[in-house]
Design an enzyme around this catalytic site. Structure first.
Site, PDB file in Angstrom:
ATOM      1  N   ASP A  82       1.969   6.114  -0.230  1.00  0.00           N
ATOM      2  CA  ASP A  82       0.978   5.375   0.549  1.00  0.00           C
ATOM      3  C   ASP A  82      -0.097   4.839  -0.399  1.00  0.00           C
ATOM      4  OD1 ASP A  82      -0.561   4.357   2.543  1.00  0.00           O
ATOM      5  OD2 ASP A  82      -1.066   6.282   3.474  1.00  0.00           O
TER       6      ASP A  82
ATOM      7  N   ASP B  28       2.065  -1.035   3.096  1.00  0.00           N
ATOM      8  CA  ASP B  28       1.564  -0.191   1.999  1.00  0.00           C
ATOM      9  C   ASP B  28       2.086   1.236   2.066  1.00  0.00           C
ATOM     10  OD1 ASP B  28       0.121   0.612   4.254  1.00  0.00           O
ATOM     11  OD2 ASP B  28      -1.599   1.197   3.048  1.00  0.00           O
ATOM     12  N   GLU B  29       3.173   1.445   2.750  1.00  0.00           N
ATOM     13  CA  GLU B  29       3.591   2.817   3.021  1.00  0.00           C
ATOM     14  C   GLU B  29       5.113   2.872   3.164  1.00  0.00           C
ATOM     15  OE1 GLU B  29       2.798   5.686   6.766  1.00  0.00           O
ATOM     16  OE2 GLU B  29       1.403   4.052   6.473  1.00  0.00           O
TER      17      GLU B  29
HETATM   18 MG    MG Z   1      -2.429   3.207   2.838  1.00  0.00          MG
END
Ligand code: MG
Length: 409
Positions: free
Chosen positions: A15, A110-111
């Site tokens: 993350d 983003d993960e």
């Molecule tokens: Mg994040």
């Protein structure tokens, strides 16, 4: 072929920290160390898409109305956000993940979850993969990654969140329940505000207290959901990582200079490093690119691209560099002829026209065969994890464009 099947799975949850805001701070050095709020202006009606850690110190968080953020931090740097730029950064991060395992399940821009059960022996173990990813994301992309490593998705996800920013949490096999025990109930999947209220009404505060409940009581009162959260409280989660099986449209790297430069040697040596990064990523994913594009941003904001399509697709560093360097020399020569000498702020190189597969050497062939055999063995033991599924990234992208649309109305 003899393949060792591991005793348990090795799952990473990766993350990026304060993603949109970090991309802005990376690309605008003058924003670093300052409260950056992405999503719009302090008087706009929309909500905050992301806040830098400096902005969070003012109590600002994502999904908060921008006007509230404006009151909390009137001197903050408010930027509208650039979905395309974040997508490009996301693609670059996901490509790094894909170098370590084909089983990458993006959850948002983003993960992602990575299942490295079958590949960890190729890279020195799950912890080494986590450390290498954190290093690569920092050095190559200028962003900060938090990682959780565990035998299942639940503990990996909670782990990545526990020591942000720049966190690395490793939950050892067999230690899942002990890891979760002291944490508050709300960290558990399935314990939203409503369930939490019920559980707290019974006097429960920690995951350990939930785990100590009689499961039949939970089942009676909460039905199937009660049994699920009880299992999770014991660190049990069988969810599999579902690879998205996608091929990137392009593979690229760019660099923003701390100081704008006119020095051809400086730009070219950076271009070499970037070309090596692109070549390595292409080879890591067994891809080749047919078109090489040079990106130049000159002060203040003008971006120029020049591209050349090769006779044969390539994954070779020097071929990529040679092509990009010629494009750079042509561009600078043209500037000189036109009497323009704008200092360069950003240089980048991208390979597109991507084709799958390359001529493999003997070592590659052995490695690929081993990898495939290992994957097959793991699938047999833990279930088929290679199903395709519509990417969650698409949802995230739509969400971002919705937000931008909303803001402008
Ligand atoms: Mg994040």
């Amino acid at each position: 072929m003899n393949v060792m099947v591991p005793e348990h799975r090795a799952i990473l949850h990766c993350d990026l920290d304060a993603f949109y805001a970090s991309v802005e701070q990376r690309d605008h050095p003058e924003y670093r160390g300052k409260p950056v709020i992405v999503g719009g202006g302090p008087n706009d009606r929309g909500v905050v898409a992301a806040a830098s850690y400096e902005a969070r110190a003012f109590g600002i968080h994502s999904a908060m109305p921008l006007q509230t953020a404006g009151r909390l931090c009137p001197d903050g740097i408010f930027v509208p956000g650039d979905g395309q730029k974040y997508e490009a950064a996301s693609d670059a991060v996901m490509a790094l993940f894909a170098e370590r395992t084909p089983l990458v399940e993006p959850i948002s821009l983003d993960e992602a979850f990575l299942d490295v059960t079958a590949t960890e022996h190729l890279f020195g173990g799950a912890e080494s993969i986590a450390r290498a990813l954190k290093r690569d994301v920092r050095e190559q992309l200028g962003l900060v990654l938090s990682v959780g490593v565990a035998t299942n998705k639940l503990c990996a996800k909670i782990g990545s969140d526990l020591r942000k920013p720049d966190g690395l949490v490793i939950v050892p096999a067999g230690g899942e329940e002990a890891f979760l025990a002291p944490l508050e109930l709300g960290r558990l999947w399935g314990v939203g505000p409503k369930t939490r209220e019920v559980l707290e009404g019974w006097g429960l505060r920690t995951i350990a207290e939930l785990a100590a409940m009689d499961v039949s009581v939970l089942e009676t009162r909460l039905g199937e959901h009660g049994r699920h959260i009880w299992e999770r409280a014991h660190g049990i989660d069988e969810g599999v990582v579902i690879g998205d099986g996608r091929t990137p449209k392009s593979v690229g790297h760019s660099h923003t200079f701390d100081r704008n430069t006119l020095d051809g040697a400086t730009i070219e040596s950076m271009l070499l490093a970037l070309s090596e990064g692109v070549g390595r990523r292409l080879r890591g994913q067994q891809l080749r690119g047919r078109t090489i594009t040079l990106h130049l941003r000159v002060a203040p904001f003008e971006t120029r691209t020049r591209q050349r399509t090769l006779a044969e697709p390539t994954d070779d560093d020097l071929k990529i560099f040679g092509t990009a360097r010629q494009l750079l020399r042509d561009a600078l020569a043209e500037d000189r002829r036109n009497g323009r000498t704008s200092p360069v702020r950003l240089v980048g190189v991208t390979a597109s026209g991507i084709e799958i597969g390359r001529q493999m050497g003997l070592f590659d062939h052995v490695r690929t065969t081993r990898l495939n055999a290992a994957l097959d063995a793991v699938r047999e033991k833990f279930g088929d994890t290679a199903l395709d599924r519509a990417s969650a990234r698409l949802r995230e992208r739509r969400r971002f464009s919705d937000r931008r649309t909303k803001k402008s109305t």
